[in-house]
Motif scaffolding. Structure first.
Motif, PDB file in Angstrom:
ATOM      1  N   LYS A 124     -19.801 -18.486  39.787  1.00 54.72           N
ATOM      2  CA  LYS A 124     -19.739 -19.947  39.862  1.00 54.72           C
ATOM      3  C   LYS A 124     -18.424 -20.479  39.313  1.00 54.72           C
ATOM      4  O   LYS A 124     -17.932 -21.506  39.777  1.00 54.72           O
ATOM      5  CB  LYS A 124     -20.902 -20.567  39.087  1.00 54.72           C
ATOM      6  N   SER A 125     -17.866 -19.802  38.318  1.00 52.88           N
ATOM      7  CA  SER A 125     -16.570 -20.189  37.745  1.00 52.88           C
ATOM      8  C   SER A 125     -15.983 -18.972  37.046  1.00 52.88           C
ATOM      9  O   SER A 125     -16.709 -18.035  36.711  1.00 52.88           O
ATOM     10  CB  SER A 125     -16.725 -21.340  36.759  1.00 52.88           C
ATOM     11  N   PRO A 126     -14.663 -18.979  36.799  1.00 52.59           N
ATOM     12  CA  PRO A 126     -14.042 -17.854  36.087  1.00 52.59           C
ATOM     13  C   PRO A 126     -14.642 -17.636  34.693  1.00 52.59           C
ATOM     14  O   PRO A 126     -14.660 -16.509  34.206  1.00 52.59           O
ATOM     15  CB  PRO A 126     -12.570 -18.250  35.991  1.00 52.59           C
ATOM     16  N   LEU A 127     -15.145 -18.673  34.073  1.00 55.53           N
ATOM     17  CA  LEU A 127     -15.726 -18.543  32.743  1.00 55.53           C
ATOM     18  C   LEU A 127     -17.013 -17.711  32.745  1.00 55.53           C
ATOM     19  O   LEU A 127     -17.416 -17.184  31.710  1.00 55.53           O
ATOM     20  CB  LEU A 127     -15.991 -19.911  32.132  1.00 55.53           C
ATOM     21  N   LYS A 128     -17.651 -17.580  33.892  1.00 58.72           N
ATOM     22  CA  LYS A 128     -18.869 -16.775  33.994  1.00 58.72           C
ATOM     23  C   LYS A 128     -18.572 -15.271  33.906  1.00 58.72           C
ATOM     24  O   LYS A 128     -19.480 -14.464  33.789  1.00 58.72           O
ATOM     25  CB  LYS A 128     -19.619 -17.081  35.296  1.00 58.72           C
ATOM     26  N   PHE A 129     -17.277 -14.912  33.949  1.00 63.46           N
ATOM     27  CA  PHE A 129     -16.901 -13.507  33.843  1.00 63.46           C
ATOM     28  C   PHE A 129     -17.397 -12.885  32.544  1.00 63.46           C
ATOM     29  O   PHE A 129     -17.779 -11.721  32.510  1.00 63.46           O
ATOM     30  CB  PHE A 129     -15.375 -13.343  33.947  1.00 63.46           C
ATOM     31  N   PHE A 130     -17.407 -13.662  31.471  1.00 66.54           N
ATOM     32  CA  PHE A 130     -17.818 -13.120  30.180  1.00 66.54           C
ATOM     33  C   PHE A 130     -19.295 -12.716  30.191  1.00 66.54           C
ATOM     34  O   PHE A 130     -19.665 -11.661  29.691  1.00 66.54           O
ATOM     35  CB  PHE A 130     -17.511 -14.114  29.060  1.00 66.54           C
ATOM     36  N   LYS A 131     -20.124 -13.550  30.804  1.00 69.88           N
ATOM     37  CA  LYS A 131     -21.544 -13.216  30.920  1.00 69.88           C
ATOM     38  C   LYS A 131     -21.738 -12.040  31.879  1.00 69.88           C
ATOM     39  O   LYS A 131     -22.560 -11.155  31.629  1.00 69.88           O
ATOM     40  CB  LYS A 131     -22.331 -14.434  31.391  1.00 69.88           C
ATOM     41  N   LEU A 132     -20.958 -12.015  32.969  1.00 66.49           N
ATOM     42  CA  LEU A 132     -21.010 -10.885  33.895  1.00 66.49           C
ATOM     43  C   LEU A 132     -20.666  -9.588  33.160  1.00 66.49           C
ATOM     44  O   LEU A 132     -21.311  -8.558  33.367  1.00 66.49           O
ATOM     45  CB  LEU A 132     -20.042 -11.092  35.061  1.00 66.49           C
ATOM     46  N   SER A 133     -19.680  -9.637  32.286  1.00 67.38           N
ATOM     47  CA  SER A 133     -19.266  -8.445  31.537  1.00 67.38           C
ATOM     48  C   SER A 133     -20.385  -7.910  30.648  1.00 67.38           C
ATOM     49  O   SER A 133     -20.559  -6.695  30.529  1.00 67.38           O
ATOM     50  CB  SER A 133     -18.038  -8.754  30.687  1.00 67.38           C
ATOM     51  N   VAL A 134     -21.138  -8.812  30.052  1.00 64.01           N
ATOM     52  CA  VAL A 134     -22.272  -8.387  29.221  1.00 64.01           C
ATOM     53  C   VAL A 134     -23.329  -7.722  30.092  1.00 64.01           C
ATOM     54  O   VAL A 134     -23.830  -6.640  29.761  1.00 64.01           O
ATOM     55  CB  VAL A 134     -22.860  -9.586  28.437  1.00 64.01           C
ATOM     56  N   PHE A 135     -23.661  -8.349  31.230  1.00 61.67           N
ATOM     57  CA  PHE A 135     -24.622  -7.746  32.151  1.00 61.67           C
ATOM     58  C   PHE A 135     -24.117  -6.369  32.596  1.00 61.67           C
ATOM     59  O   PHE A 135     -24.874  -5.392  32.623  1.00 61.67           O
ATOM     60  CB  PHE A 135     -24.818  -8.608  33.401  1.00 61.67           C
ATOM     61  N   ALA A 136     -22.838  -6.293  32.962  1.00 66.44           N
ATOM     62  CA  ALA A 136     -22.259  -5.047  33.486  1.00 66.44           C
ATOM     63  C   ALA A 136     -22.295  -3.930  32.446  1.00 66.44           C
ATOM     64  O   ALA A 136     -22.536  -2.766  32.795  1.00 66.44           O
ATOM     65  CB  ALA A 136     -20.832  -5.293  33.961  1.00 66.44           C
ATOM     66  N   LEU A 137     -22.083  -4.251  31.200  1.00 67.27           N
ATOM     67  CA  LEU A 137     -22.131  -3.244  30.144  1.00 67.27           C
ATOM     68  C   LEU A 137     -23.522  -2.610  30.068  1.00 67.27           C
ATOM     69  O   LEU A 137     -23.659  -1.385  30.043  1.00 67.27           O
ATOM     70  CB  LEU A 137     -21.754  -3.859  28.797  1.00 67.27           C
ATOM     71  N   HIS A 138     -24.532  -3.442  30.084  1.00 69.32           N
ATOM     72  CA  HIS A 138     -25.912  -2.938  30.008  1.00 69.32           C
ATOM     73  C   HIS A 138     -26.292  -2.153  31.270  1.00 69.32           C
ATOM     74  O   HIS A 138     -26.940  -1.102  31.186  1.00 69.32           O
ATOM     75  CB  HIS A 138     -26.892  -4.082  29.763  1.00 69.32           C
ATOM     76  N   VAL A 139     -25.868  -2.651  32.427  1.00 67.61           N
ATOM     77  CA  VAL A 139     -26.162  -1.953  33.682  1.00 67.61           C
ATOM     78  C   VAL A 139     -25.425  -0.614  33.727  1.00 67.61           C
ATOM     79  O   VAL A 139     -25.982   0.397  34.155  1.00 67.61           O
ATOM     80  CB  VAL A 139     -25.819  -2.832  34.904  1.00 67.61           C
ATOM     81  N   SER A 140     -24.192  -0.576  33.244  1.00 71.82           N
ATOM     82  CA  SER A 140     -23.425   0.679  33.203  1.00 71.82           C
ATOM     83  C   SER A 140     -24.102   1.713  32.314  1.00 71.82           C
ATOM     84  O   SER A 140     -24.149   2.900  32.659  1.00 71.82           O
ATOM     85  CB  SER A 140     -22.007   0.432  32.700  1.00 71.82           C
ATOM     86  N   ASN A 141     -24.622   1.255  31.196  1.00 76.10           N
ATOM     87  CA  ASN A 141     -25.353   2.177  30.317  1.00 76.10           C
ATOM     88  C   ASN A 141     -26.597   2.722  30.994  1.00 76.10           C
ATOM     89  O   ASN A 141     -26.919   3.906  30.863  1.00 76.10           O
ATOM     90  CB  ASN A 141     -25.703   1.496  28.997  1.00 76.10           C
ATOM     91  N   GLN A 142     -27.298   1.868  31.737  1.00 76.38           N
ATOM     92  CA  GLN A 142     -28.462   2.329  32.490  1.00 76.38           C
ATOM     93  C   GLN A 142     -28.032   3.310  33.582  1.00 76.38           C
ATOM     94  O   GLN A 142     -28.680   4.344  33.788  1.00 76.38           O
ATOM     95  CB  GLN A 142     -29.203   1.148  33.123  1.00 76.38           C
ATOM     96  N   LEU A 143     -26.937   3.011  34.260  1.00 78.29           N
ATOM     97  CA  LEU A 143     -26.453   3.866  35.335  1.00 78.29           C
ATOM     98  C   LEU A 143     -26.163   5.277  34.827  1.00 78.29           C
ATOM     99  O   LEU A 143     -26.469   6.264  35.495  1.00 78.29           O
ATOM    100  CB  LEU A 143     -25.197   3.254  35.968  1.00 78.29           C
ATOM    101  N   LYS A 144     -25.612   5.389  33.627  1.00 77.27           N
ATOM    102  CA  LYS A 144     -25.276   6.690  33.053  1.00 77.27           C
ATOM    103  C   LYS A 144     -26.502   7.585  32.872  1.00 77.27           C
ATOM    104  O   LYS A 144     -26.372   8.798  32.828  1.00 77.27           O
ATOM    105  CB  LYS A 144     -24.572   6.505  31.709  1.00 77.27           C
TER     106      LYS A 144
END
Length: 112
Positions: free
Chosen positions: A11-31
């Motif tokens: 929705k905006s560039p500022l949402k990148f920070f929340k995306l990064s938090v989601f991505a960290l948790h998803v990456s850990n699950q992916l591993k």
């Protein structure tokens, strides 16, 4: 094997920070899952992932559980559009091919 290609438009560039938090948790699950290969890229408000799976069962088990399921449920808070495509493939396509496939055949989820 199954390849999943996904894009998310924030929705905006500022949402990148929340995306990064989601991505960290998803990456850990992916591993801890049975994936074969993973790639990601993105900039500003557009981000992409590609994941290769041995079979549909492993792919669905990952997508419908844990951090990934949680991120999907919360995606409304950060995304204005998500596009995804699942194809049969022995390897992940290169990015140019993947983006063309996603644009032409991907399923679009518009978020309001």
């Amino acid at each position: 094997m199954k390849a999943v290609i996904t894009s998310i438009t924030l929705k905006s560039p500022l949402k990148f920070f929340k995306l990064s938090v989601f991505a960290l948790h998803v990456s850990n699950q992916l591993k801890t899952s049975n994936y074969v290969e993973f790639r990601n890229k993105g900039f500003w408000t557009k981000h992409y992932t590609m994941t290769l799976w041995r079979n549909e069962e492993d792919m669905k088990a990952f997508a419908h559980s844990g951090a990934h399921l949680d991120a999907m449920k919360k995606s409304r808070s950060i995304a204005k559009e998500i596009k995804t495509l699942t194809i049969d493939a022995n390897e992940l396509p290169n990015w140019k091919e993947a983006l063309i496939l996603l644009e032409n055949k991907g399923r679009v989820y518009k978020i309001k």
